[in-house]
Enzyme design. Structure first.
Site: not given
Length: 155
Positions: A25, A81-82, A88, A113
């Site tokens: 993504w 991740v936005i 979510h 990480f």
């Protein structure tokens, strides 16, 4: 500013096998993170690098576990991740963080990480190691993974 006080790591990773597991993504951000990780691994003299792409950040722990089981000396996990308008974001961030931590602790294989958890795309771009970015979290994750392998071997 995030990154303030970060250590300067310079280690020799000659002979290490490193697997980079990267989400798919947010292509521009991910391309930057992956390029940063590759630059850092090259600077650390790591020649045995395998890149595995998975659909998203949620899938990183299972790929990291497989890499550790396949003999990787270290894993570099990259994702982004936005935050959106639903919970979510929290679920994916928590699952990825817990899962990657679990992989490292259970296998003894260091996991760098490099998962960005950002409020918006601008924050992600600023941390992706792209031209104009203030930080290079892909490189930092790779450096941390290699440095941890070296530190553990010194025990």
């Amino acid at each position: 500013m995030s990154g303030a006080g970060a250590p300067t790591l310079s280690v020799d990773g000659t002979g290490l096998k490193v697997v980079v597991v990267a989400a798919s993504w947010h292509t521009v951000v991910m391309d930057g993170l992956l390029a940063g990780a590759r630059r850092a691994l090259e600077a650390a003299h790591v020649e045995d690098v395998t890149v595995v792409r998975v659909p998203g950040t949620f899938e990183l722990p299972v790929a990291a576990r497989a890499a550790a089981a396949a003999g990787a000396d270290a894993v570099v996990a990259l994702g982004v991740v936005i935050r959106g308008g639903t919970p979510h974001f929290e679920y994916v961030c928590s699952a990825a963080t817990s899962g990657l931590t679990d992989v490292a602790v259970r296998t003894g294989v260091p996991v760098g990480f490099g998962v960005l958890t950002c409020d918006d795309e601008a924050q992600a771009l600023d941390r992706a190691g792209l031209d104009g970015s203030h930080e290079d979290k892909g490189a930092e994750a790779a450096e941390a993974a290699v440095a941890t392998v070296v530190a553990l071997r010194g025990l």
